[in-house]
Design a protein around this motif. Structure first.
Motif, PDB file in Angstrom:
ATOM      1  N   THR A 294     -28.709   9.394 -20.102  1.00 27.28           N
ATOM      2  CA  THR A 294     -29.857   8.858 -20.825  1.00 27.28           C
ATOM      3  C   THR A 294     -30.384   7.655 -20.052  1.00 27.28           C
ATOM      4  O   THR A 294     -29.633   6.775 -19.658  1.00 27.28           O
ATOM      5  CB  THR A 294     -29.473   8.449 -22.248  1.00 27.28           C
ATOM      6  N   GLY A 295     -31.714   7.633 -19.840  1.00 27.82           N
ATOM      7  CA  GLY A 295     -32.316   6.551 -19.077  1.00 27.82           C
ATOM      8  C   GLY A 295     -33.299   7.096 -18.060  1.00 27.82           C
ATOM      9  O   GLY A 295     -33.759   8.236 -18.183  1.00 27.82           O
ATOM     10  N   PRO A 296     -33.615   6.274 -17.048  1.00 24.75           N
ATOM     11  CA  PRO A 296     -33.001   4.971 -16.786  1.00 24.75           C
ATOM     12  C   PRO A 296     -33.670   3.827 -17.536  1.00 24.75           C
ATOM     13  O   PRO A 296     -34.802   3.934 -17.996  1.00 24.75           O
ATOM     14  CB  PRO A 296     -33.190   4.808 -15.279  1.00 24.75           C
ATOM     15  N   VAL A 297     -32.900   2.735 -17.613  1.00 22.14           N
ATOM     16  CA  VAL A 297     -33.388   1.457 -18.124  1.00 22.14           C
ATOM     17  C   VAL A 297     -33.691   0.578 -16.921  1.00 22.14           C
ATOM     18  O   VAL A 297     -32.824   0.359 -16.070  1.00 22.14           O
ATOM     19  CB  VAL A 297     -32.337   0.782 -19.026  1.00 22.14           C
ATOM     20  N   ALA A 298     -34.925   0.100 -16.814  1.00 16.68           N
ATOM     21  CA  ALA A 298     -35.308  -0.801 -15.727  1.00 16.68           C
ATOM     22  C   ALA A 298     -35.166  -2.240 -16.197  1.00 16.68           C
ATOM     23  O   ALA A 298     -35.571  -2.583 -17.313  1.00 16.68           O
ATOM     24  CB  ALA A 298     -36.736  -0.526 -15.283  1.00 16.68           C
ATOM     25  N   ILE A 299     -34.586  -3.084 -15.349  1.00 15.50           N
ATOM     26  CA  ILE A 299     -34.435  -4.501 -15.665  1.00 15.50           C
ATOM     27  C   ILE A 299     -35.480  -5.270 -14.866  1.00 15.50           C
ATOM     28  O   ILE A 299     -35.469  -5.251 -13.630  1.00 15.50           O
ATOM     29  CB  ILE A 299     -33.005  -5.015 -15.353  1.00 15.50           C
ATOM     30  N   ARG A 300     -36.364  -5.901 -15.553  1.00 16.12           N
ATOM     31  CA  ARG A 300     -37.482  -6.592 -14.920  1.00 16.12           C
ATOM     32  C   ARG A 300     -36.971  -7.675 -13.965  1.00 16.12           C
ATOM     33  O   ARG A 300     -36.145  -8.506 -14.318  1.00 16.12           O
ATOM     34  CB  ARG A 300     -38.366  -7.216 -15.996  1.00 16.12           C
ATOM     35  N   GLY A 301     -37.453  -7.616 -12.720  1.00 22.97           N
ATOM     36  CA  GLY A 301     -37.090  -8.629 -11.740  1.00 22.97           C
ATOM     37  C   GLY A 301     -35.872  -8.303 -10.907  1.00 22.97           C
ATOM     38  O   GLY A 301     -35.536  -9.041  -9.980  1.00 22.97           O
ATOM     39  N   ALA A 302     -35.167  -7.209 -11.225  1.00 19.48           N
ATOM     40  CA  ALA A 302     -33.971  -6.846 -10.459  1.00 19.48           C
ATOM     41  C   ALA A 302     -34.371  -6.343  -9.080  1.00 19.48           C
ATOM     42  O   ALA A 302     -35.263  -5.505  -8.942  1.00 19.48           O
ATOM     43  CB  ALA A 302     -33.173  -5.779 -11.197  1.00 19.48           C
ATOM     44  N   GLU A 303     -33.680  -6.848  -8.058  1.00 22.29           N
ATOM     45  CA  GLU A 303     -33.960  -6.464  -6.680  1.00 22.29           C
ATOM     46  C   GLU A 303     -32.651  -6.268  -5.930  1.00 22.29           C
ATOM     47  O   GLU A 303     -31.610  -6.800  -6.331  1.00 22.29           O
ATOM     48  CB  GLU A 303     -34.798  -7.542  -5.974  1.00 22.29           C
TER      49      GLU A 303
ATOM     50  N   GLY B  32     -23.891   3.880 -27.548  1.00 27.71           N
ATOM     51  CA  GLY B  32     -23.439   2.552 -27.137  1.00 27.71           C
ATOM     52  C   GLY B  32     -24.522   1.511 -27.301  1.00 27.71           C
ATOM     53  O   GLY B  32     -25.721   1.816 -27.233  1.00 27.71           O
ATOM     54  N   THR B  33     -24.094   0.275 -27.525  1.00 28.40           N
ATOM     55  CA  THR B  33     -25.013  -0.858 -27.534  1.00 28.40           C
ATOM     56  C   THR B  33     -24.633  -1.781 -26.383  1.00 28.40           C
ATOM     57  O   THR B  33     -23.461  -2.171 -26.256  1.00 28.40           O
ATOM     58  CB  THR B  33     -24.979  -1.613 -28.871  1.00 28.40           C
ATOM     59  N   PHE B  34     -25.615  -2.109 -25.554  1.00 33.53           N
ATOM     60  CA  PHE B  34     -25.376  -2.839 -24.318  1.00 33.53           C
ATOM     61  C   PHE B  34     -26.271  -4.079 -24.267  1.00 33.53           C
ATOM     62  O   PHE B  34     -27.395  -4.075 -24.779  1.00 33.53           O
ATOM     63  CB  PHE B  34     -25.695  -1.960 -23.104  1.00 33.53           C
ATOM     64  N   GLN B  35     -25.761  -5.114 -23.603  1.00 28.18           N
ATOM     65  CA  GLN B  35     -26.611  -6.248 -23.245  1.00 28.18           C
ATOM     66  C   GLN B  35     -26.630  -6.356 -21.724  1.00 28.18           C
ATOM     67  O   GLN B  35     -25.593  -6.180 -21.071  1.00 28.18           O
ATOM     68  CB  GLN B  35     -26.129  -7.565 -23.844  1.00 28.18           C
ATOM     69  N   PHE B  36     -27.805  -6.648 -21.168  1.00 26.27           N
ATOM     70  CA  PHE B  36     -27.985  -6.679 -19.723  1.00 26.27           C
ATOM     71  C   PHE B  36     -28.315  -8.100 -19.275  1.00 26.27           C
ATOM     72  O   PHE B  36     -29.249  -8.717 -19.798  1.00 26.27           O
ATOM     73  CB  PHE B  36     -29.117  -5.735 -19.316  1.00 26.27           C
ATOM     74  N   ILE B  37     -27.541  -8.612 -18.317  1.00 27.93           N
ATOM     75  CA  ILE B  37     -27.770  -9.941 -17.756  1.00 27.93           C
ATOM     76  C   ILE B  37     -27.943  -9.788 -16.252  1.00 27.93           C
ATOM     77  O   ILE B  37     -27.067  -9.249 -15.568  1.00 27.93           O
ATOM     78  CB  ILE B  37     -26.602 -10.896 -18.044  1.00 27.93           C
ATOM     79  N   LEU B  38     -29.056 -10.270 -15.730  1.00 26.55           N
ATOM     80  CA  LEU B  38     -29.335 -10.178 -14.307  1.00 26.55           C
ATOM     81  C   LEU B  38     -28.941 -11.471 -13.611  1.00 26.55           C
ATOM     82  O   LEU B  38     -29.350 -12.570 -14.023  1.00 26.55           O
ATOM     83  CB  LEU B  38     -30.827  -9.904 -14.086  1.00 26.55           C
TER      84      LEU B  38
END
Length: 479
Positions: free
Chosen positions: A160-169, A358-364
């Motif tokens: 399932t996805g993808p989830v894009a994280i703004r600013g990830a490089e 699942g429940t997720f938190q994303f930290i860049l």
């Protein structure tokens, strides 16, 4: 007020620990067992030890203004089957600090569609397969005109996805906190209150060429889990030998060689009362979870690599945190291959393949902030639990790069435990020296007396060995 989601808060560690404790609902044995299995609240160790230092947390937290919570359902429109790709359109774009609840489906649901598909609109849309229509046509990274079907089954996991994280490089590190894992209840009224999963002792299993009397066979065992949380163990319902199946397009499958083949149970021989009296402890986790790699446009979901993927470590469950090196813009996180339980090695080829949410938190963590931190040299997926750091070693750390243009085929004939063990050793040595300030001689001694090496899996093409070191070992170390 900080609820454990604001790294800039002066009492961040205390608030996060309180939040994670609140996320441990005693009302549900399923979730409780998941929490225990993964060691508890992520990144909160005895003495506060974590890969993320307070300084890095503060630096990364500057980009977090407020947190939003998204929900990503599993359907034919939101999943990609059997591959990772840097070219996939994101299903949702989020900011660092945001939460996403993501539904995942097991690719083995059609082993018993009555229990794992019927009545579930999302699952029905994904597994739809008639002579005239296929809910998700491409299944794998192979060609569109493959004999077995589009994708050729060169990759099997529903992601399932993808989830894009703004600013990830590229060069950044993505921290993914697994806050919750819940079973996907059976939608068929005949089996209300239960969740089901399938374990296939398949031709790709480690056991297959070592059967007694040389009698090779594929046997599927269906397991039941109490979705209401009344018990924290699974029980076997029945098993059946793979009968050889002709799919709706008229292609014969004498073995399990293409994902999602609908099984006609009028042609199977079920044996009930298998594993009678056996309770299998629940270890809910995600076998396949990670980011899109940069080396190819479409990558088989089976072999794990430096951006994660099909690691198949049961410790990647509730309470754990994953750290991934970002390889492409947006990171492009996907998750699938949900398991109710699995032992180290996944010996017969699969776990209890069981749909979960699942429940997720994303930290860049930006590359510019990583210098001098424990994450500075991270170029592989790493697991953190309350008590442990777990490093993932593979036969080939980045097989897509290591094995050249034919890597996606070559990996399946070149893996070995020896190579995976050496990679795990080298990664642990580097971690102890770089992150913990040990000399090489100190690291080697400590590894022999206090680090546990285990076989993650021997069935995913790129075999895995994990190295586990207890955080408490470093509780009095000041550097």
């Amino acid at each position: 007020m900080c609820l454990g989601d604001d790294p800039t808060c002066a009492a961040f560690a205390e608030h996060r620990l309180r939040y994670q404790r609140d996320m441990q609902p005693e009302r549900r044995a399923f979730l409780k067992s998941s929490f225990v299995a993964s060691g508890g609240a992520a990144a909160i160790a005895a003495g506060g030890l974590s890969l993320v230092s307070p300084a890095l947390a503060q630096a990364s937290g500057k980009a977090v203004t407020q947190s939003a919570h998204y929900h990503l359902p599993a359907s034919a429109e939101t999943v990609h089957w059997g591959y990772f790709s840097k070219n996939l359109k994101p299903q949702v774009e989020i900011a660092s600090g945001d939460y996403v609840t993501i539904e995942t489906l097991t690719h083995h649901s059609n082993d018993d569609a009555e229990r794992m598909v019927t009545g579930d609109p999302g699952a029905e849309s994904v597994f739809l397969w008639t002579k005239d229509k296929k809910g998700v046509a491409r299944r794998g990274a192979g060609p569109e005109d493959a004999k077995l079907g589009p994708g050729g089954g060169l990759g099997v996991h529903i992601c399932t996805g993808p989830v894009a994280i703004r600013g990830a490089e590229p060069g950044d590190v993505l921290e993914v906190r697994i806050l919750d894992v819940a079973p996907r209840p059976c939608a068929n009224p005949k089996f209300k209150g239960s969740t089901f999963g399938s374990n296939a002792a398949a031709w790709w299993g480690y056991h297959y060429d070592d059967m007694l009397e040389g009698k090779k066979r594929e046997v599927i065992t269906i397991y039941e889990v109490d979705a209401s949380g009344g018990r924290d163990w699974a029980k076997a319902v029945y098993n059946f030998p793979w009968p050889g199946v002709t799919d709706p397009n008229g292609v014969l499958h004498p073995t399990i060689d293409y994902p999602g083949i609908p099984v006609d149970h009028s042609k199977t021989q079920r044996t009930y009362d298998v594993l009678k009296g056996i309770r299998v402890p629940i270890r809910p986790h995600f076998g396949t979870m990670g980011l899109a790699p940069a080396e190819a446009d479409m990558v088989n979901s089976i072999p794990p690599s430096y951006t994660g993927g099909n690691i198949d470590n049961w410790r990647i469950g509730k309470g754990a945190t994953m750290y991934y090196p970002v390889a492409v813009s947006g990171a492009l996180f996907s998750v699938g291959d949900p398991h109710a339980s699995q032992g180290d090695s996944e010996l017969c080829g699969t776990a209890i393949e069981c749909s979960l949410t699942g429940t997720f938190q994303f930290i860049l963590h930006k590359k510019a902030d990583l210098a001098g931190t424990s994450l500075e040299a991270l170029d592989f997926p790493m697991i953190e639990t309350k008590d442990d750091w777990v490093l993932s070693g593979f036969s080939y750390p980045n097989y897509l790069k290591d094995l050249g243009p034919d890597a996606q085929n070559a990996i399946f004939s070149k893996s070995s435990i020896d190579l995976a063990m050496r990679d795990a050793f080298r990664k642990m040595r580097s971690f102890l020296m770089h992150a913990k300030g040990l000399t090489e001689d100190e690291a080697i001694s400590l590894m022999s007396i206090a680090v546990d090496f285990g076989i993650t899996q021997v069935v995913d093409g790129n075999w895995g060995v994990h190295a586990i070191v207890k955080k408490a070992i470093f509780s009095e170390r000041t550097t």
